[in-house]
Design a protein around this motif. Structure first.
Motif, PDB file in Angstrom:
ATOM      1  N   PRO A  75       0.813  -1.219   0.000  1.00 11.92           N
ATOM      2  CA  PRO A  75       0.000   0.000   0.000  1.00 11.92           C
ATOM      3  C   PRO A  75       0.850   1.274   0.000  1.00 11.92           C
ATOM      4  O   PRO A  75       2.033   1.264   0.327  1.00 11.92           O
ATOM      5  CB  PRO A  75      -0.758  -0.118   1.317  1.00 11.92           C
ATOM      6  CG  PRO A  75       0.265  -0.746   2.239  1.00 11.92           C
ATOM      7  CD  PRO A  75       1.060  -1.708   1.386  1.00 11.92           C
ATOM      8  N   PHE A 113      -7.812   0.241  -0.115  1.00 10.53           N
ATOM      9  CA  PHE A 113      -6.559   0.030  -0.837  1.00 10.53           C
ATOM     10  C   PHE A 113      -6.760  -0.734  -2.144  1.00 10.53           C
ATOM     11  O   PHE A 113      -5.833  -0.831  -2.952  1.00 10.53           O
ATOM     12  CB  PHE A 113      -5.554  -0.715   0.037  1.00 10.53           C
ATOM     13  CG  PHE A 113      -5.074   0.087   1.215  1.00 10.53           C
ATOM     14  CD1 PHE A 113      -4.118   1.066   1.039  1.00 10.53           C
ATOM     15  CD2 PHE A 113      -5.591  -0.129   2.482  1.00 10.53           C
ATOM     16  CE1 PHE A 113      -3.665   1.817   2.116  1.00 10.53           C
ATOM     17  CE2 PHE A 113      -5.148   0.610   3.564  1.00 10.53           C
ATOM     18  CZ  PHE A 113      -4.193   1.590   3.386  1.00 10.53           C
ATOM     19  N   SER A 116      -2.767   0.538  -3.820  1.00 11.63           N
ATOM     20  CA  SER A 116      -1.778  -0.537  -3.698  1.00 11.63           C
ATOM     21  C   SER A 116      -1.255  -0.870  -5.086  1.00 11.63           C
ATOM     22  O   SER A 116      -1.936  -0.655  -6.093  1.00 11.63           O
ATOM     23  CB  SER A 116      -2.372  -1.779  -3.020  1.00 11.63           C
ATOM     24  OG  SER A 116      -3.493  -2.273  -3.723  1.00 11.63           O
ATOM     25  N   TRP A 134      -4.705  -1.864   6.206  1.00 13.75           N
ATOM     26  CA  TRP A 134      -4.067  -2.676   5.172  1.00 13.75           C
ATOM     27  C   TRP A 134      -4.019  -4.141   5.584  1.00 13.75           C
ATOM     28  O   TRP A 134      -4.372  -5.030   4.805  1.00 13.75           O
ATOM     29  CB  TRP A 134      -2.668  -2.154   4.879  1.00 13.75           C
ATOM     30  CG  TRP A 134      -1.855  -3.076   4.010  1.00 13.75           C
ATOM     31  CD1 TRP A 134      -0.797  -3.840   4.388  1.00 13.75           C
ATOM     32  CD2 TRP A 134      -2.074  -3.356   2.616  1.00 13.75           C
ATOM     33  NE1 TRP A 134      -0.315  -4.572   3.333  1.00 13.75           N
ATOM     34  CE2 TRP A 134      -1.082  -4.284   2.226  1.00 13.75           C
ATOM     35  CE3 TRP A 134      -2.978  -2.902   1.654  1.00 13.75           C
ATOM     36  CZ2 TRP A 134      -0.987  -4.783   0.923  1.00 13.75           C
ATOM     37  CZ3 TRP A 134      -2.882  -3.393   0.362  1.00 13.75           C
ATOM     38  CH2 TRP A 134      -1.905  -4.312   0.007  1.00 13.75           C
TER      39      TRP A 134
END
Length: 322
Positions: free
Chosen positions: A79, A294, A121, A287
């Protein structure tokens, strides 16, 4: 590109307190960092005593590496927040994938610019059928507070403007140099340029006195303001310069990085840029929990990276130098 350190140090950046108001010549040493299984990089920013150069907050230089019998760069999905990634190659090829669905080969002389904004990401890998030599730089630009929550987006620019003079060809990667403007979107006044110096070059490159600058040696040996630079070294130049003397006895390549000193104080940890330690903690948890903000990188043959453990000391924004 990711910071793959298993125990990444928090970096506190920004503010004008550490910016000299005059030209300096501060040679900065690199730190060797393993990036994935087969790529080793020289990390030049952030470093002890110097955290930013304008909005530039991260510099990795890698290669030239012979990867003819190696997998090359293999960076799994990871990310980013609050920054832009700038990918720049001198040799080789890297395949960029991101959670927006982008699939883009990156080749020498082409700008791949990913704006993370609120969250994104991506992965980076050398294709299975790749050139023998891999050589380039990966850089991050911190986004000002007014823009750090913008929608993530990706740009690829195969052609970039140039500034030429006898013995010099400067490719403008980001920002503006001597009237030439990069097509890559910048969110603060800055410049990133690749300077190709011919044998016997002896030139003076015009600069903005309000910017602070640094020079990254990519290949060959060049004299920058009288300081000999060899590949993988970074010379911080301070501010207050109207021009920069450059000389080369043989062909050499140097990256020029600069910008207005970044006023805001920020926190950078692992692959996140934020304003507080609490924000970093939240990004890490989101994350690792698979938060949809993301997105998903599709097509990479491997699992995403997990965020490492947070340091035990609080993450606090302070200044640009330590």
């Amino acid at each position: 590109m990711s910071n793959l350190d298993l125990r990444p140090d928090p970096a506190v950046l920004g503010g004008r307190g550490g910016v000299p108001g005059e030209p300096v010549r501060e040679l900065m040493a690199a730190r060797q960092v393993q990036l994935g299984e087969s790529t080793r990089v020289r990390r030049l920013l952030p470093t002890l005593g110097r955290r930013m150069i304008g909005a530039w907050c991260f510099i990795d230089h890698y290669g030239p590496d012979d990867i003819v019998d190696e997998p090359g760069m293999q960076v799994p999905p990871h990310p980013h927040t609050g920054l832009q990634t700038v990918s720049w190659l001198h040799s080789g090829e890297v395949l960029h994938r991101d959670s927006l669905g982008s699939l883009q080969p990156v080749r020498p002389g082409q700008l791949s610019l990913m704006t993370a904004g609120r969250a994104i990401s991506h992965s980076e890998e050398s294709p299975a059928d790749h050139p023998a030599i891999l050589h380039g730089a990966q850089l991050w630009v911190a986004l000002p507070d007014a823009y750090r929550q913008v929608a993530p987006h990706f740009e690829h620019h195969p052609a970039l403007p140039e500034v030429t003079a006898p013995g010099l060809c400067a490719t403008v990667i980001m920002g503006e140099l001597d009237g030439a403007v990069s097509p890559g979107r910048a969110y603060s006044p800055l410049v990133g340029a690749d300077l190709a110096l011919a044998e016997g070059a002896d030139v003076r490159l015009p600069l903005e006195p309000d910017f602070e600058y640094a020079a990254l040696a990519m290949h060959g040996a060049a004299d920058v303001d009288g300081v000999r630079l060899v590949p993988g070294s970074l010379l911080y130049l301070g501010s207050g310069r109207a021009e920069l003397p450059l000389r080369a006895e043989s062909a050499a390549g140097v990256m020029l990085l600069g910008g207005e000193p970044f006023d805001e104080k920020i926190v950078m940890w692992w692959n996140f840029v934020a304003r507080t330690g609490e924000e970093i903690t939240g990004y890490r948890a989101a994350w690792n929990a698979g938060d949809e903000r993301f997105g998903t990188v599709r097509g990479y043959a491997g699992a995403p990276l997990a965020a490492p453990s947070l340091p035990t000391t609080p993450l606090k924004p302070r200044g640009r130098a330590r």
